[in-house]
Design a protein around this motif. Structure first.
Motif, mmCIF file in Angstrom:
data_model
loop_
_atom_site.group_PDB
_atom_site.id
_atom_site.type_symbol
_atom_site.label_atom_id
_atom_site.label_comp_id
_atom_site.label_asym_id
_atom_site.label_seq_id
_atom_site.Cartn_x
_atom_site.Cartn_y
_atom_site.Cartn_z
ATOM 1 N N LEU A 1 -47.486 22.242 42.902
ATOM 2 C CA LEU A 1 -48.707 22.197 43.691
ATOM 3 C C LEU A 1 -49.182 20.750 43.789
ATOM 4 O O LEU A 1 -48.869 19.927 42.949
ATOM 5 C CB LEU A 1 -49.801 23.047 43.036
ATOM 6 C CG LEU A 1 -49.541 24.542 42.876
ATOM 7 C CD1 LEU A 1 -50.705 25.176 42.129
ATOM 8 C CD2 LEU A 1 -49.339 25.223 44.211
ATOM 9 N N HIS B 1 -53.296 23.457 30.120
ATOM 10 C CA HIS B 1 -52.783 23.975 31.387
ATOM 11 C C HIS B 1 -52.441 22.837 32.349
ATOM 12 O O HIS B 1 -51.482 22.933 33.115
ATOM 13 C CB HIS B 1 -53.821 24.897 32.033
ATOM 14 C CG HIS B 1 -53.879 26.255 31.418
ATOM 15 N ND1 HIS B 1 -55.057 26.853 31.012
ATOM 16 C CD2 HIS B 1 -52.902 27.128 31.110
ATOM 17 C CE1 HIS B 1 -54.805 28.042 30.497
ATOM 18 N NE2 HIS B 1 -53.501 28.231 30.549
ATOM 19 N N LEU B 2 -53.207 21.759 32.317
ATOM 20 C CA LEU B 2 -52.972 20.651 33.239
ATOM 21 C C LEU B 2 -51.853 19.732 32.775
ATOM 22 O O LEU B 2 -51.144 19.160 33.605
ATOM 23 C CB LEU B 2 -54.262 19.846 33.434
ATOM 24 C CG LEU B 2 -55.364 20.524 34.257
ATOM 25 C CD1 LEU B 2 -56.576 19.616 34.346
ATOM 26 C CD2 LEU B 2 -54.872 20.901 35.644
ATOM 27 N N ARG C 1 -46.495 24.947 33.631
ATOM 28 C CA ARG C 1 -46.374 23.590 34.177
ATOM 29 C C ARG C 1 -45.333 23.530 35.289
ATOM 30 O O ARG C 1 -45.509 22.824 36.288
ATOM 31 C CB ARG C 1 -45.980 22.639 33.038
ATOM 32 C CG ARG C 1 -45.774 21.194 33.462
ATOM 33 C CD ARG C 1 -47.095 20.501 33.761
ATOM 34 N NE ARG C 1 -46.866 19.113 34.114
ATOM 35 C CZ ARG C 1 -46.750 18.139 33.220
ATOM 36 N NH1 ARG C 1 -46.845 18.397 31.923
ATOM 37 N NH2 ARG C 1 -46.566 16.902 33.623
ATOM 38 N N LEU D 1 -47.156 24.774 38.280
ATOM 39 C CA LEU D 1 -48.241 23.899 38.692
ATOM 40 C C LEU D 1 -47.728 22.584 39.258
ATOM 41 O O LEU D 1 -48.352 22.001 40.155
ATOM 42 C CB LEU D 1 -49.165 23.626 37.504
ATOM 43 C CG LEU D 1 -50.035 24.795 37.042
ATOM 44 C CD1 LEU D 1 -50.887 24.384 35.852
ATOM 45 C CD2 LEU D 1 -50.913 25.309 38.172
ATOM 46 N N ASP D 2 -46.615 22.109 38.733
ATOM 47 C CA ASP D 2 -46.086 20.836 39.204
ATOM 48 C C ASP D 2 -45.642 20.890 40.655
ATOM 49 O O ASP D 2 -45.431 19.847 41.287
ATOM 50 C CB ASP D 2 -44.910 20.388 38.328
ATOM 51 C CG ASP D 2 -45.377 19.679 37.067
ATOM 52 O OD1 ASP D 2 -46.572 19.321 37.008
ATOM 53 O OD2 ASP D 2 -44.572 19.494 36.152
ATOM 54 N N ALA E 1 -53.796 26.831 47.225
ATOM 55 C CA ALA E 1 -53.068 26.984 45.965
ATOM 56 C C ALA E 1 -52.551 28.406 45.799
ATOM 57 O O ALA E 1 -51.407 28.621 45.383
ATOM 58 C CB ALA E 1 -53.974 26.615 44.789
ATOM 59 N N GLU F 1 -55.097 20.769 44.291
ATOM 60 C CA GLU F 1 -54.963 22.226 44.254
ATOM 61 C C GLU F 1 -54.735 22.709 42.829
ATOM 62 O O GLU F 1 -55.260 23.744 42.406
ATOM 63 C CB GLU F 1 -53.813 22.665 45.162
ATOM 64 C CG GLU F 1 -54.061 22.346 46.633
ATOM 65 C CD GLU F 1 -52.814 22.518 47.472
ATOM 66 O OE1 GLU F 1 -51.767 22.884 46.904
ATOM 67 O OE2 GLU F 1 -52.880 22.266 48.687
ATOM 68 N N ARG F 2 -53.939 21.957 42.080
ATOM 69 C CA ARG F 2 -53.655 22.308 40.690
ATOM 70 C C ARG F 2 -54.937 22.289 39.859
ATOM 71 O O ARG F 2 -55.189 23.181 39.048
ATOM 72 C CB ARG F 2 -52.630 21.332 40.124
ATOM 73 C CG ARG F 2 -52.272 21.559 38.676
ATOM 74 C CD ARG F 2 -51.130 20.674 38.245
ATOM 75 N NE ARG F 2 -51.405 19.265 38.483
ATOM 76 C CZ ARG F 2 -50.741 18.504 39.336
ATOM 77 N NH1 ARG F 2 -49.761 18.992 40.050
ATOM 78 N NH2 ARG F 2 -51.046 17.219 39.484
ATOM 79 N N GLU F 3 -55.772 21.289 40.073
ATOM 80 C CA GLU F 3 -57.002 21.160 39.294
ATOM 81 C C GLU F 3 -57.988 22.269 39.634
ATOM 82 O O GLU F 3 -58.623 22.847 38.733
ATOM 83 C CB GLU F 3 -57.617 19.790 39.557
ATOM 84 C CG GLU F 3 -56.771 18.647 39.008
ATOM 85 C CD GLU F 3 -57.172 17.291 39.530
ATOM 86 O OE1 GLU F 3 -56.563 16.297 39.113
ATOM 87 O OE2 GLU F 3 -58.096 17.219 40.365
#
Length: 226
Positions: A130, A35-36, A124, A127-128, A169, A134-136
């Protein structure tokens, strides 16, 4: 086995206990890393680096506490963060190099893996947009299923920081979702208008022209009258 007993065995370098820890959390760590990073291969590397680092730093595990999942996910978060930085540096370097000749890619991937890659790419892409912290927090709280205290322990930050980051987030994601819906509606409207304009330009049947089955019936017979 109780959590404190697991911690004590890990701290003592018990390989069997560490193997059990791997079996229990490897999939969770891999999913979190995927996910990361948005990349399955990178997620495998992050997972390997996570457990290697966990083994090397096993003496830092506290003697008492809950499950060791948050500890592993905290390590994985740092490894994924380092991976993203490394990718950024490599991309910057490649951007300065002459463009290489294109070569055909003959590799075949399974449909399931491709679908997973598309899903990760979509995640992604959101998430990118964010900020990193916040993403983590979002990945740990939402996808990994940790509570606020566990997430705070994994990241080494206060619980209040986790709450505020997660709140930001979620607000950002709602805004991004609204933008995405508006874009989809705009694209659908433009496609509909283009289709209607195309249909309007198509020539219609001339006056007196007969179509369909009636045209076939109206054709004169080559035999002539009987």
């Amino acid at each position: 086995m109780e959590d404190n007993e697991v911690r004590e065995r890990i701290r003592a370098g018990d390989r069997e206990a560490f193997g059990d820890l791997y079996d229990r959390y490897a999939r969770t760590v891999h999913q979190h890393a995927a996910h990361l990073t948005g990349d399955l291969s990178a997620a495998e590397d992050v997972m390997s680096e996570t457990f290697l680092a966990a083994w090397r730093t096993r003496d830092q595990v506290r003697a008492e506490g809950g499950p060791l999942g948050p500890w592993l996910l905290g390590i994985a978060t740092n490894k994924a963060r380092n991976h993203r930085r490394g990718v950024g540096r490599r991309l910057a370097f490649l951007a300065r190099q002459p463009k290489p000749e294109e070569t055909a890619d003959f590799a075949e991937a399974s449909a399931e893996r491709l679908d997973h890659q598309r899903e990760l790419a979509a995640v992604r892409a959101v998430l990118d947009r964010l900020r990193g912290p916040e993403r983590e927090v979002l990945a740990l709280c939402v996808w990994a299923g940790l509570d606020y205290a566990q997430t705070a322990d994994a990241l080494g930050v206060p619980v209040g920081t986790v709450r505020s980051r997660l709140s930001r987030a979620r607000k950002r994601l709602r805004a991004l979702a609204g933008e995405r819906l508006a874009q989809e509606e705009r694209e659908a409207r433009e496609a509909r208008e283009a289709r209607e304009a195309r249909e309007a330009r198509e020539p219609g049947r001339g006056r007196g022209e007969v179509g369909g089955r009636a045209a076939i019936v109206a054709l004169p017979s080559e035999r002539g009258p009987r």
